[in-house]
Scaffold this active site. Sequence first.
Site, short mmCIF file in Angstrom:
data_model
loop_
_atom_site.label_atom_id
_atom_site.label_comp_id
_atom_site.label_asym_id
_atom_site.label_seq_id
_atom_site.Cartn_x
_atom_site.Cartn_y
_atom_site.Cartn_z
N GLN A 152 -6.58 -3.09 10.28
CA GLN A 152 -5.38 -3.29 11.03
C GLN A 152 -5.43 -1.39 12.30
OE1 GLN A 152 -1.42 -4.42 9.20
NE2 GLN A 152 -2.31 -4.02 7.65
N ARG A 172 1.87 -10.83 10.33
CA ARG A 172 3.51 -10.79 10.21
C ARG A 172 4.28 -12.05 9.84
NH1 ARG A 172 2.93 -6.31 9.58
NH2 ARG A 172 0.49 -6.74 9.29
N LYS A 199 1.42 -1.17 0.25
CA LYS A 199 -0.21 -0.27 0.32
C LYS A 199 1.15 1.52 -0.11
CE LYS A 199 -1.06 -0.76 4.97
NZ LYS A 199 -0.21 -2.02 5.40
N THR A 200 1.61 1.13 1.15
CA THR A 200 2.72 2.74 0.67
C THR A 200 3.68 2.25 -0.83
OG1 THR A 200 3.10 1.97 3.44
CG2 THR A 200 4.87 3.95 2.08
N ASP A 225 -1.46 8.45 4.52
CA ASP A 225 -0.75 6.83 4.50
C ASP A 225 -1.14 6.50 6.15
OD1 ASP A 225 0.24 4.30 4.20
OD2 ASP A 225 2.14 4.93 4.52
N GLU A 226 -1.26 5.47 6.01
CA GLU A 226 -2.96 4.46 7.12
C GLU A 226 -3.72 5.82 7.85
OE1 GLU A 226 -1.15 2.02 8.39
OE2 GLU A 226 0.99 1.63 7.73
#
Length: 717
Positions: free
Chosen positions: A237, A578, A25-26, A206-207
């Site tokens: 998340q 993770r 995504k980033t 972002d985020e």
Amino acid sequence: MNPCQKQAVEAGGYVLISAGAGTGKTGVLTLHFASLVHHHGIRPDQIMAVTFTNKACQEMRGRLERLLAMPLKSFWIGTFHGLCLRILKNHPESIGRRPGFTILDTKDQSRLIGKILKDLGGKTHHSPSYVLNIISQWKQQEVLPGQVKHFHDPLVAMAYTRYQEELFEMNSLDFDDLLSSCLYLFSQNPEILALYQKQFRHILVDEYQDINAVQYKWLKFLAVQCEGLFCVGDEDQSIYGWRGADVQNMLRFQQDFPGSAVLRLEDNYRSTPHILSAASHLIAHNQSRYGKVLRTAQNYGEKVHIQGLWDTQEEALFVADCILKAKAQGRRLSEIAILMRTSAQSREFEERFLVCRIPYHIIGNINFYERQEIRDFLGYIRLVHNDCDNLAFERIINVPKRGLGSMSLEKIHTYAKLHGVSLEEGARLLSQEQKVSPQLVLFLSQVKKWRQQASALSPMNLALEILHSSGYQTALEAQGIEGQARLDNVKELVQAMEPFHSLEEFLEHVGLLLEIRSNPGEESVTLMTLHSAKGLEFDEVFLPGWEENLFPHSRCLEESGNKGLEEERRLAYVGITRARQKSTISFCWNRKTYHGTVSSSPSRFIQEIPGKDTIIHLSLDKKVKKEQAYLSKGTQGSQFSSSAKSSFYSNSGSESNLQSGFQAGQRVRHEVFGLATVIHQNGDQVKVRFDQSGEKILISRFLKNAVFLIATFLGMI
């Protein structure tokens, strides 16, 4: 780029990218920035890109400089707070500050609020960190000083008012003021707001799932007239609700920005199919989400391992053994992580790793026995054991705050040196010959009492008495969320004392552990909480403590109900995703607390993972107990290891041997706990009362395909 990523990069207008873990995504956000410059003629200074951390900001700027082949230091790429500071510096008078105003760091804030509390007479009742935490929450909720006096502790409300007045007089702001002051600037100065709305033709965030109410409002001020708003996040998340993040900000994106589009990224480039399937099925139980199913081009990989163990010592031993085996097979220790629900869980692993000589480091915290609250409480134990331990006396004489500061201690030092005695004895002589603080008299009396109790109480019960009567527990409870976490650590230390017969024996144990040190330069295993793990990835991940009341944590359920449960489930999703290659979840049948050993039940999250993606190992090993059953969950029936089959499996295969339901009053037998009576069955759970061991809960999912003897064997679940 895959087709979905390409569609996202090229999207225009108002767009929300709901991007699953490991979907890049980033990178998509960075490429979208570059696309605006290269293909749409937008100047870099007309784009504002917002991140949450300085590290993410530096990484994004570095990527963009390589893509655009130009320096971007002067352009608008930064954190919410960094961008707000840049705006405020251009208009200081409009927020009641002079040019060159300063930003107070945490230490300066603590000193200032400490001075204010002392002036108000509340220093002994409220710690600076507690008051600052409350003030921070108010600022994030846009609550002004005058709005809190009627519904909160008057002392804290007065401290808030004085704190803001002091900041004004010092020509300063604190970290939270950056956002709230920028909101004030925009709301009171339409011409200034219009200036920035005109400048920023495109805004990238972002985020996005982590923004709080103030950040959301600030963003809407700027985005209302821009040509493009490009937000990237993952509602699955969103795990920082305790610090103000609200997943609903992301879920109502289309409502707040009519005509906007929501695109999904579901192609994962990190994990194996079974790990992704387990995570996707788990998070699907949440209602507050757009809905995504992670997928990968990989067609290989291990299933998620689920291990049941007797207690936390066995859990730590199991993880240590797995790590040693993985290392022997070529796995780098730096590619292994243990992700815990609470920081207090680290103690068992640290002690085991030190004994096994497994190098480790802790992210987001320090080693268990080096944490301030642990060293403080060990100071109490050391002084009770040894009245000549001057270092322990110095450490705890004013912990918690008793008004016995440096001047009192200096006087005791002088008197003790004059008479050639320890600090404690010097303080006793001083109190007999001169008028001293009543708090010192009380402290010395308490130490004497604890020392007398040491012969009658076990080390653990004595520690409980010290924790309560010293006021240390009350002091930590008054520090809010941070204090509760510290108290949890102290409680973990207290329960660790249970197997020891004397304070001396326990202190020798701690001393030996502290002598064993890892080489800071060598490769090591990572220990951290799940909250600290977001954004990271490892080849192999261990997820310990998946038990009801620990995970999901009882405090979250009590305080936030279903909203808290969903955030806990998102935290579990973060943990599983993770792992690149291997993920191991573990839980204990019995967990020690400072109230004693309690029976545990596996987390409901384990039941929400499909059987086709897991292998379950259920162990009752505790040195003398060597029976072990292995159960592989699956939709076509259970599979047992050959050793388990020979001991427990019925070769007849008759359906009559399967136990699919239980009736109230029915007598059952457990290989370890003996005879029991069924109390009731509620859906997947069966509650039984063992004749010798009390009540326990069984999960019928583990029983439905097992022969009766195996079902009762696993009944401790």
